[in-house]
Design an enzyme around this catalytic site. Structure first.
Site, mmCIF file in Angstrom:
data_model
loop_
_atom_site.group_PDB
_atom_site.id
_atom_site.type_symbol
_atom_site.label_atom_id
_atom_site.label_comp_id
_atom_site.label_asym_id
_atom_site.label_seq_id
_atom_site.Cartn_x
_atom_site.Cartn_y
_atom_site.Cartn_z
ATOM 1 N N HIS A 24 0.836 -1.209 0.000
ATOM 2 C CA HIS A 24 0.000 0.000 0.000
ATOM 3 C C HIS A 24 0.869 1.256 0.000
ATOM 4 C CE1 HIS A 24 -3.499 2.494 1.427
ATOM 5 N NE2 HIS A 24 -2.502 3.213 1.915
ATOM 6 N N GLU A 25 1.828 1.296 0.905
ATOM 7 C CA GLU A 25 2.686 2.472 1.009
ATOM 8 C C GLU A 25 3.575 2.640 -0.218
ATOM 9 O OE1 GLU A 25 2.037 4.604 3.161
ATOM 10 O OE2 GLU A 25 0.750 3.334 4.388
ATOM 11 N N HIS A 28 1.811 4.885 -2.691
ATOM 12 C CA HIS A 28 1.978 6.312 -2.375
ATOM 13 C C HIS A 28 3.400 6.774 -2.699
ATOM 14 C CE1 HIS A 28 -1.909 6.553 -0.542
ATOM 15 N NE2 HIS A 28 -1.607 5.829 0.522
#
Length: 434
Positions: A24-25, A28
């Site tokens: 997920h990170e 980003h």
């Protein structure tokens, strides 16, 4: 051995959890770097740092509590109206805003003026904030398709498991047949356990859901084509109306609800069936629809969580489950008396479901979630485009920091809900055996 397998199942889930957070990170991080935003930290977990290493301008690390993760981007919020990062204020709400604003510029270095997140165009900020949840969605889709097509899943088939000898409404308690009960159409037609139904009333059938619906839509005489010991047989059955369990749009029986429909009188056998691509996509769509419904119905599940803790009610086995509960289920999966391939497939399904939940949860348009930042960027774009069309001055960046008091309220609600689920997972855990 059972204890060892239980621990192994927990470790598999924890590894899947940490990978999902890092994945997920990474969404980003990679898009922020692509748009020139400086990212000084990439962390998996919260709390004390267990391990970290700096590479280039970014510190990568793992923290003690695996309940999330974050990347720190320079300039998440714009300066105040006077151009300053911090003002002196006695207001606690104003203090929240200025603290968040100060944290966004905490690691500002010379040359970072052109690498601030808030200075990026709204569409770029939307991409950066959406990239995290999108990575979870991609991972969920890949795992779901991989398991459905590669391993197969336990599915009801068109093979007969048992044949009812009489007609009993499903709303009645389970009982034996009585002398005055009407014989079941399947038994009278000569249907036997082990028969594979390949056609109903002349129409080929391959899936249980299709066969189930055709039976329910039929009252009267119909032909049932079966394969028995390699031989194809035509049986004639006279279907009648009976009270049967209501099904949802996906063919699953809704507990406690009944309808009147055509009745043949047998139960299907289950087996591990690999899905082709269209079947897997349909099944995945059902899973996602169920996940969305569960997310929207979360508030209605709170009373059961509370009552399960106090002992007033049994835990809803289909209700919300936290990380501790999911880890426990992961351990139970590896103690089930099923092939190792199905243990792994079920564990992967659990990880995929977690990633789907991460996507849906983070897309809620509330700060501090990713969806809240996306909503802020979209609102800024709308304001600026409206000003340009009406030839008014550019209103400038939307100050998301002003919503921080609301973000603290939302975070407080989420923390309380997380603690409630944690308590329920400990006191009255969800179990695979129900």
């Amino acid at each position: 051995m059972t204890a060892l397998m239980f621990v192994l199942g927990i470790l598999v889930f924890v590894f899947g959890l940490l990978f999902s957070i890092a994945w997920h990170e990474l969404g980003h991080f990679s898009t922020a770097r692509m748009f020139g935003v400086r990212v000084p930290q990439f962390m998996v977990g919260f709390g004390p740092t267990i391990f970290s290493r700096r590479r280039g301008e970014t510190e990568y690390g793992v923290k003690a509590v695996p309940l999330g993760g974050y990347i720190r981007m320079i300039g998440m919020f714009p300066p105040g109206e006077d151009g300053n990062i911090r003002k002196r204020s006695t207001s606690p709400f104003r203090g929240m805003i200025e603290d968040a604003r100060a944290a966004a510029f905490e690691e500002l270095q010379p040359g970072d003026e052109k690498r601030l997140f808030y200075t990026r165009k709204p569409w770029k900020r939307v991409i950066v904030m959406f990239a995290g949840p999108a990575m979870n969605l991609i991972l969920a889709v890949v795992i779901f398709l991989g398991v459905l097509m590669g391993f197969g899943i336990n599915t009801q088939t068109t093979t007969v498991a048992t044949v009812s000898q009489c007609v009993i409404a499903q709303s009645e308690e389970q009982r034996d047949c009585r002398a005055d009960d009407t014989p079941a159409p399947a038994a009278e037609a000569g249907l036997r356990a082990g028969d594979e139904i390949v056609a109903f009333d002349g129409e080929p059938v391959e899936e249980w859901g299709d066969l189930q619906q055709r039976i329910r839509d039929t009252v009267g005489v119909a032909t049932v084509t079966v394969v028995r010991d390699g031989e194809r047989l035509e049986l004639t059955a006279d279907l009648i109306e009976n009270q049967v369990g209501k099904t949802d749009g996906n063919g699953n029986v809704v507990r406690g609800e009944f309808v009147t429909a055509g009745f043949l009188g047998f139960s299907p056998a289950s087996g591990i069936v690999k899905q082709d691509f269209p079947q897997a996509v349909d099944r995945m769509g059902e899973i996602m629809s169920t996940g969305l419904d569960a997310m929207l119905n979360l508030p209605s599940k709170i009373p059961n969580l509370w009552h399960s803790i106090t002992g007033e009610e049994e835990r809803d086995q289909n209700g919300p489950m936290g990380v501790v509960g999911a880890a426990r289920v992961g351990g139970e999966i590896f103690t089930l008396d099923i092939p190792a391939s199905q243990q792994l497939a079920t564990a992967l399904f659990l990880v995929a479901g977690f990633n789907l939940s991460l996507f849906l949860f983070n897309m809620l348009p509330l700060l501090p979630l990713d969806g809240g930042h996306i909503a802020g960027a979209l609102w800024e774009s709308l304001r600026r485009n409206a000003a340009r069309l009406t030839r008014r001055p550019d209103p400038g960046p939307f100050d998301v920091a002003r919503l921080m008091p609301l973000a603290y309220v939302v975070a407080g609600v989420f923390i309380c809900f997380t603690l409630l689920v944690l308590a329920a997972d400990i006191v009255s855990p969800v179990r695979l055996a129900g």
